[in-house]
Scaffold this motif. Structure first.
Motif, PDB file in Angstrom:
ATOM      1  N   ALA A 136      -4.005   3.340  -1.295  1.00 20.69           N
ATOM      2  CA  ALA A 136      -4.646   4.104  -2.367  1.00 20.69           C
ATOM      3  C   ALA A 136      -4.094   5.522  -2.440  1.00 20.69           C
ATOM      4  CB  ALA A 136      -6.160   4.131  -2.156  1.00 20.69           C
ATOM      5  N   GLU A 137      -3.959   6.178  -1.292  1.00 18.98           N
ATOM      6  CA  GLU A 137      -3.422   7.541  -1.256  1.00 18.98           C
ATOM      7  C   GLU A 137      -1.995   7.566  -1.803  1.00 18.98           C
ATOM      8  OE1 GLU A 137      -4.586  10.590  -0.030  1.00 18.98           O
ATOM      9  OE2 GLU A 137      -6.570   9.913   0.563  1.00 18.98           O
ATOM     10  N   SER A 138      -1.197   6.594  -1.410  1.00 24.25           N
ATOM     11  CA  SER A 138       0.199   6.534  -1.854  1.00 24.25           C
ATOM     12  C   SER A 138       0.296   6.259  -3.348  1.00 24.25           C
ATOM     13  CB  SER A 138       0.960   5.462  -1.074  1.00 24.25           C
ATOM     14  OG  SER A 138       0.958   5.751   0.309  1.00 24.25           O
ATOM     15  N   ALA A 139      -0.522   5.337  -3.845  1.00 20.35           N
ATOM     16  CA  ALA A 139      -0.512   5.016  -5.276  1.00 20.35           C
ATOM     17  C   ALA A 139      -0.968   6.209  -6.099  1.00 20.35           C
ATOM     18  CB  ALA A 139      -1.405   3.811  -5.547  1.00 20.35           C
ATOM     19  N   GLN A 140      -1.962   6.939  -5.607  1.00 17.48           N
ATOM     20  CA  GLN A 140      -2.454   8.106  -6.326  1.00 17.48           C
ATOM     21  C   GLN A 140      -1.358   9.165  -6.463  1.00 17.48           C
ATOM     22  OE1 GLN A 140      -5.220  10.719  -4.372  1.00 17.48           O
ATOM     23  NE2 GLN A 140      -6.307  11.120  -6.277  1.00 17.48           N
TER      24      GLN A 140
ATOM     25  N   ALA B 274      -7.264   4.439  -7.634  1.00 16.69           N
ATOM     26  CA  ALA B 274      -5.802   4.286  -7.617  1.00 16.69           C
ATOM     27  C   ALA B 274      -5.429   2.887  -8.104  1.00 16.69           C
ATOM     28  CB  ALA B 274      -5.262   4.509  -6.213  1.00 16.69           C
ATOM     29  N   GLN B 275      -4.256   2.789  -8.701  1.00 16.46           N
ATOM     30  CA  GLN B 275      -3.747   1.518  -9.218  1.00 16.46           C
ATOM     31  C   GLN B 275      -2.554   1.076  -8.387  1.00 16.46           C
ATOM     32  OE1 GLN B 275      -5.168  -0.210 -11.827  1.00 16.46           O
ATOM     33  NE2 GLN B 275      -3.750  -1.859 -11.402  1.00 16.46           N
ATOM     34  N   LEU B 276      -2.692  -0.054  -7.683  1.00 14.28           N
ATOM     35  CA  LEU B 276      -1.584  -0.619  -6.916  1.00 14.28           C
ATOM     36  C   LEU B 276      -0.662  -1.395  -7.843  1.00 14.28           C
ATOM     37  CD1 LEU B 276      -3.587  -2.089  -3.913  1.00 14.28           C
ATOM     38  CD2 LEU B 276      -2.504   0.157  -4.082  1.00 14.28           C
ATOM     39  N   THR B 277       0.555  -1.603  -7.398  1.00 13.72           N
ATOM     40  CA  THR B 277       1.487  -2.420  -8.166  1.00 13.72           C
ATOM     41  C   THR B 277       1.168  -3.897  -8.001  1.00 13.72           C
ATOM     42  OG1 THR B 277       3.183  -0.749  -7.867  1.00 13.72           O
ATOM     43  CG2 THR B 277       3.923  -2.944  -8.524  1.00 13.72           C
ATOM     44  N   LYS B 278       0.927  -4.319  -6.744  1.00 14.55           N
ATOM     45  CA  LYS B 278       0.705  -5.743  -6.490  1.00 14.55           C
ATOM     46  C   LYS B 278      -0.007  -5.938  -5.161  1.00 14.55           C
ATOM     47  CE  LYS B 278       1.739 -10.141  -7.378  1.00 14.55           C
ATOM     48  NZ  LYS B 278       1.265 -10.847  -8.525  1.00 14.55           N
ATOM     49  N   VAL B 279      -0.928  -6.893  -5.134  1.00 14.53           N
ATOM     50  CA  VAL B 279      -1.527  -7.398  -3.894  1.00 14.53           C
ATOM     51  C   VAL B 279      -1.075  -8.840  -3.799  1.00 14.53           C
ATOM     52  CG1 VAL B 279      -3.639  -7.902  -2.643  1.00 14.53           C
ATOM     53  CG2 VAL B 279      -3.524  -5.882  -4.122  1.00 14.53           C
ATOM     54  N   THR B 280      -0.432  -9.200  -2.684  1.00 12.89           N
ATOM     55  CA  THR B 280       0.174 -10.520  -2.583  1.00 12.89           C
ATOM     56  C   THR B 280       0.032 -11.107  -1.181  1.00 12.89           C
ATOM     57  OG1 THR B 280       2.238 -11.765  -2.913  1.00 12.89           O
ATOM     58  CG2 THR B 280       2.455  -9.539  -2.054  1.00 12.89           C
ATOM     59  N   SER B 281       0.114 -12.425  -1.113  1.00 16.26           N
ATOM     60  CA  SER B 281       0.160 -13.116   0.176  1.00 16.26           C
ATOM     61  C   SER B 281       1.585 -13.597   0.469  1.00 16.26           C
ATOM     62  CB  SER B 281      -0.822 -14.292   0.201  1.00 16.26           C
ATOM     63  OG  SER B 281      -0.521 -15.197  -0.839  1.00 16.26           O
ATOM     64  N   ASP B 282       2.538 -13.137  -0.333  1.00 15.94           N
ATOM     65  CA  ASP B 282       3.955 -13.463  -0.145  1.00 15.94           C
ATOM     66  C   ASP B 282       4.637 -12.280   0.549  1.00 15.94           C
ATOM     67  OD1 ASP B 282       6.619 -14.197  -0.279  1.00 15.94           O
ATOM     68  OD2 ASP B 282       6.712 -14.192  -2.465  1.00 15.94           O
ATOM     69  N   LEU B 283       4.816 -12.389   1.863  1.00 14.52           N
ATOM     70  CA  LEU B 283       5.368 -11.287   2.651  1.00 14.52           C
ATOM     71  C   LEU B 283       6.756 -10.884   2.177  1.00 14.52           C
ATOM     72  CD1 LEU B 283       5.126  -9.326   5.006  1.00 14.52           C
ATOM     73  CD2 LEU B 283       6.000 -11.132   6.505  1.00 14.52           C
ATOM     74  N   GLU B 284       7.594 -11.851   1.865  1.00 17.82           N
ATOM     75  CA  GLU B 284       8.962 -11.534   1.435  1.00 17.82           C
ATOM     76  C   GLU B 284       8.977 -10.658   0.182  1.00 17.82           C
ATOM     77  OE1 GLU B 284      13.063 -13.707  -0.060  1.00 17.82           O
ATOM     78  OE2 GLU B 284      11.643 -14.862   1.145  1.00 17.82           O
ATOM     79  N   SER B 285       8.168 -10.993  -0.806  1.00 19.95           N
ATOM     80  CA  SER B 285       8.160 -10.185  -2.032  1.00 19.95           C
ATOM     81  C   SER B 285       7.527  -8.816  -1.779  1.00 19.95           C
ATOM     82  CB  SER B 285       7.447 -10.902  -3.171  1.00 19.95           C
ATOM     83  OG  SER B 285       6.067 -11.011  -2.924  1.00 19.95           O
ATOM     84  N   ALA B 286       6.583  -8.745  -0.863  1.00 24.18           N
ATOM     85  CA  ALA B 286       5.923  -7.473  -0.565  1.00 24.18           C
ATOM     86  C   ALA B 286       6.887  -6.463   0.044  1.00 24.18           C
ATOM     87  CB  ALA B 286       4.739  -7.688   0.366  1.00 24.18           C
ATOM     88  N   ILE B 287       7.801  -6.922   0.889  1.00 24.59           N
ATOM     89  CA  ILE B 287       8.695  -5.978   1.576  1.00 24.59           C
ATOM     90  C   ILE B 287      10.071  -5.843   0.940  1.00 24.59           C
ATOM     91  CG2 ILE B 287       7.493  -6.243   3.762  1.00 24.59           C
ATOM     92  CD1 ILE B 287       9.786  -8.021   4.718  1.00 24.59           C
TER      93      ILE B 287
END
Length: 74
Positions: free
Chosen positions: A17-21, A53-66
């Motif tokens: 949240a801090e980073s997105a803000q 804050a608005q995140l780009t994505k919440v995912t359970s796909d580790l590869e796409s997250a990193i």
């Protein structure tokens, strides 16, 4: 800057949240991604609203997250 946060617990969500803000592209990896959405509201310890804050994505796909991340918080 793309920031990836591995883990959707209290600390991970606050870092996100801090980073997105601050205007960063923030992705959260969590095994329970369906329990979250991309909008995070932050409150203090007395339940006073601090910010949203608005995140780009919440995912359970580790590869796409990193993929392409400049910073990875674990």
């Amino acid at each position: 800057m793309k920031i990836s946060v591995i883990g959707g617990g209290n600390i991970g969500m606050l870092i996100a949240a801090e980073s997105a803000q601050k205007g960063h592209d923030v992705w959260i990896y969590t095994s329970k991604s369906k329990q979250y959405n991309e909008k995070i509201e932050v409150y203090d310890d007395e339940d006073k609203f601090l910010f949203c804050a608005q995140l780009t994505k919440v995912t359970s796909d580790l590869e796409s997250a990193i993929r392409g991340a400049d910073i990875i918080w674990v």
